[in-house]
Design a protein around this motif. Structure first.
Motif, PDB file in Angstrom:
ATOM      1  N   GLY A 184       0.793  -1.222   0.000  1.00 35.69           N
ATOM      2  CA  GLY A 184       0.000   0.000   0.000  1.00 35.69           C
ATOM      3  C   GLY A 184       0.825   1.272   0.000  1.00 35.69           C
ATOM      4  N   SER A 185       2.137   1.157   0.034  1.00 36.73           N
ATOM      5  CA  SER A 185       3.029   2.305   0.063  1.00 36.73           C
ATOM      6  C   SER A 185       3.335   2.766  -1.366  1.00 36.73           C
ATOM      7  N   LYS A 186       3.591   4.064  -1.536  1.00 35.90           N
ATOM      8  CA  LYS A 186       4.017   4.597  -2.837  1.00 35.90           C
ATOM      9  C   LYS A 186       5.456   4.206  -3.144  1.00 35.90           C
ATOM     10  N   GLY A 187       6.178   3.787  -2.119  1.00 34.89           N
ATOM     11  CA  GLY A 187       7.578   3.442  -2.277  1.00 34.89           C
ATOM     12  C   GLY A 187       8.342   3.845  -1.036  1.00 34.89           C
ATOM     13  N   LYS A 188       9.635   3.622  -1.080  1.00 37.61           N
ATOM     14  CA  LYS A 188      10.489   3.947   0.059  1.00 37.61           C
ATOM     15  C   LYS A 188      11.222   5.252  -0.181  1.00 37.61           C
ATOM     16  N   VAL A 189      11.428   5.993   0.912  1.00 37.28           N
ATOM     17  CA  VAL A 189      12.191   7.226   0.872  1.00 37.28           C
ATOM     18  C   VAL A 189      13.239   7.142   1.979  1.00 37.28           C
ATOM     19  N   LEU A 190      14.488   7.460   1.636  1.00 38.09           N
ATOM     20  CA  LEU A 190      15.545   7.532   2.634  1.00 38.09           C
ATOM     21  C   LEU A 190      15.732   9.009   2.972  1.00 38.09           C
ATOM     22  N   LEU A 191      15.427   9.364   4.221  1.00 41.55           N
ATOM     23  CA  LEU A 191      15.458  10.754   4.663  1.00 41.55           C
ATOM     24  C   LEU A 191      16.708  11.009   5.482  1.00 41.55           C
ATOM     25  N   ALA A 192      17.486  12.025   5.089  1.00 42.69           N
ATOM     26  CA  ALA A 192      18.613  12.474   5.906  1.00 42.69           C
ATOM     27  C   ALA A 192      17.996  13.152   7.123  1.00 42.69           C
ATOM     28  N   TYR A 193      18.069  12.489   8.262  1.00 44.84           N
ATOM     29  CA  TYR A 193      17.323  12.877   9.460  1.00 44.84           C
ATOM     30  C   TYR A 193      18.252  13.454  10.515  1.00 44.84           C
ATOM     31  N   SER A 194      17.859  14.597  11.107  1.00 48.93           N
ATOM     32  CA  SER A 194      18.670  15.214  12.160  1.00 48.93           C
ATOM     33  C   SER A 194      18.064  15.018  13.541  1.00 48.93           C
ATOM     34  N   GLY A 195      16.793  14.713  13.584  1.00 47.37           N
ATOM     35  CA  GLY A 195      16.110  14.612  14.866  1.00 47.37           C
ATOM     36  C   GLY A 195      15.470  15.920  15.279  1.00 47.37           C
ATOM     37  N   GLY A 196      15.660  16.957  14.477  1.00 41.67           N
ATOM     38  CA  GLY A 196      15.084  18.264  14.776  1.00 41.67           C
ATOM     39  C   GLY A 196      13.657  18.393  14.270  1.00 41.67           C
TER      40      GLY A 196
ATOM     41  N   VAL B 295      29.559  12.390  12.285  1.00 39.59           N
ATOM     42  CA  VAL B 295      30.824  12.928  11.796  1.00 39.59           C
ATOM     43  C   VAL B 295      31.555  13.677  12.907  1.00 39.59           C
ATOM     44  N   GLY B 296      31.197  13.338  14.147  1.00 35.23           N
ATOM     45  CA  GLY B 296      31.872  13.919  15.294  1.00 35.23           C
ATOM     46  C   GLY B 296      31.081  14.988  16.023  1.00 35.23           C
ATOM     47  N   GLN B 297      29.889  15.273  15.558  1.00 32.12           N
ATOM     48  CA  GLN B 297      29.077  16.299  16.222  1.00 32.12           C
ATOM     49  C   GLN B 297      28.546  15.785  17.561  1.00 32.12           C
ATOM     50  N   GLU B 298      28.252  16.709  18.451  1.00 36.42           N
ATOM     51  CA  GLU B 298      27.655  16.330  19.732  1.00 36.42           C
ATOM     52  C   GLU B 298      26.172  16.075  19.477  1.00 36.42           C
ATOM     53  N   GLU B 299      25.780  14.845  19.544  1.00 32.93           N
ATOM     54  CA  GLU B 299      24.418  14.442  19.201  1.00 32.93           C
ATOM     55  C   GLU B 299      24.053  13.225  20.026  1.00 32.93           C
ATOM     56  N   ASP B 300      22.835  13.181  20.508  1.00 30.60           N
ATOM     57  CA  ASP B 300      22.348  11.981  21.182  1.00 30.60           C
ATOM     58  C   ASP B 300      21.662  11.123  20.115  1.00 30.60           C
ATOM     59  N   PHE B 301      22.435  10.256  19.501  1.00 31.40           N
ATOM     60  CA  PHE B 301      21.933   9.471  18.382  1.00 31.40           C
ATOM     61  C   PHE B 301      20.833   8.502  18.801  1.00 31.40           C
ATOM     62  N   GLU B 302      20.931   7.952  19.987  1.00 31.94           N
ATOM     63  CA  GLU B 302      19.884   7.022  20.436  1.00 31.94           C
ATOM     64  C   GLU B 302      18.568   7.751  20.669  1.00 31.94           C
ATOM     65  N   GLU B 303      18.642   8.961  21.199  1.00 30.05           N
ATOM     66  CA  GLU B 303      17.424   9.759  21.383  1.00 30.05           C
ATOM     67  C   GLU B 303      16.803  10.079  20.026  1.00 30.05           C
ATOM     68  N   ALA B 304      17.643  10.447  19.045  1.00 31.01           N
ATOM     69  CA  ALA B 304      17.147  10.751  17.701  1.00 31.01           C
ATOM     70  C   ALA B 304      16.561   9.496  17.053  1.00 31.01           C
ATOM     71  N   ARG B 305      17.192   8.338  17.263  1.00 31.19           N
ATOM     72  CA  ARG B 305      16.667   7.082  16.724  1.00 31.19           C
ATOM     73  C   ARG B 305      15.269   6.815  17.279  1.00 31.19           C
ATOM     74  N   GLU B 306      15.139   6.944  18.598  1.00 27.63           N
ATOM     75  CA  GLU B 306      13.848   6.711  19.244  1.00 27.63           C
ATOM     76  C   GLU B 306      12.786   7.664  18.724  1.00 27.63           C
ATOM     77  N   LYS B 307      13.170   8.930  18.529  1.00 26.78           N
ATOM     78  CA  LYS B 307      12.224   9.929  18.032  1.00 26.78           C
ATOM     79  C   LYS B 307      11.762   9.585  16.621  1.00 26.78           C
TER      80      LYS B 307
ATOM     81  N   ILE C 140      22.172   4.597  11.443  1.00 34.10           N
ATOM     82  CA  ILE C 140      23.128   5.562  11.984  1.00 34.10           C
ATOM     83  C   ILE C 140      24.522   5.031  11.669  1.00 34.10           C
ATOM     84  N   GLU C 141      25.260   5.791  10.872  1.00 36.56           N
ATOM     85  CA  GLU C 141      26.605   5.374  10.476  1.00 36.56           C
ATOM     86  C   GLU C 141      27.658   6.258  11.130  1.00 36.56           C
ATOM     87  N   ASP C 142      28.719   5.626  11.589  1.00 36.39           N
ATOM     88  CA  ASP C 142      29.861   6.350  12.146  1.00 36.39           C
ATOM     89  C   ASP C 142      30.809   6.651  10.993  1.00 36.39           C
TER      90      ASP C 142
END
Length: 89
Positions: free
Chosen positions: A6-18, A42-54, A65-67
């Motif tokens: 039922g989906s139109k397709g997949k989209v890969l979104l560059a996500y910041s969590g903002g 890329v070394g930024q101060e980010e809570d990646f797990e919080e962004a993943r959960e969001k 999430i790639e290092d």
């Protein structure tokens, strides 16, 4: 990997969590797309797990999430320094 039924397709979104990328994630889902979120460390101060959960809470079907710190330094920073690049004049 095929899109959800039922989906139109997949989209890969560059996500910041903002706010902006969270709103577009919801909008894409509302438009009928299956959304996968992508984040790069890329070394930024980010809570990646919080962004993943969001992202998952908002509706992303999967979060990647790639290092990329090593690649950033080896492929961009070092060659830039070797080329004597100037940031400000």
């Amino acid at each position: 990997m095929s899109a959800a039924p039922g989906s139109k397709g997949k989209v890969l979104l560059a996500y910041s969590g903002g706010l902006d990328t969270s709103c577009i994630l919801v909008w894409l889902i509302d438009q009928g797309y299956e959304v996968l979120a992508y984040m790069a460390n890329v070394g930024q101060e980010e809570d990646f797990e919080e962004a993943r959960e969001k992202a998952l809470k908002v509706g992303a079907s999967k979060v990647f999430i790639e290092d990329l710190r090593r690649e950033l330094v080896e492929e961009l920073v070092i060659p830039t320094i070797q080329a004597n690049a100037v940031y400000e004049t």
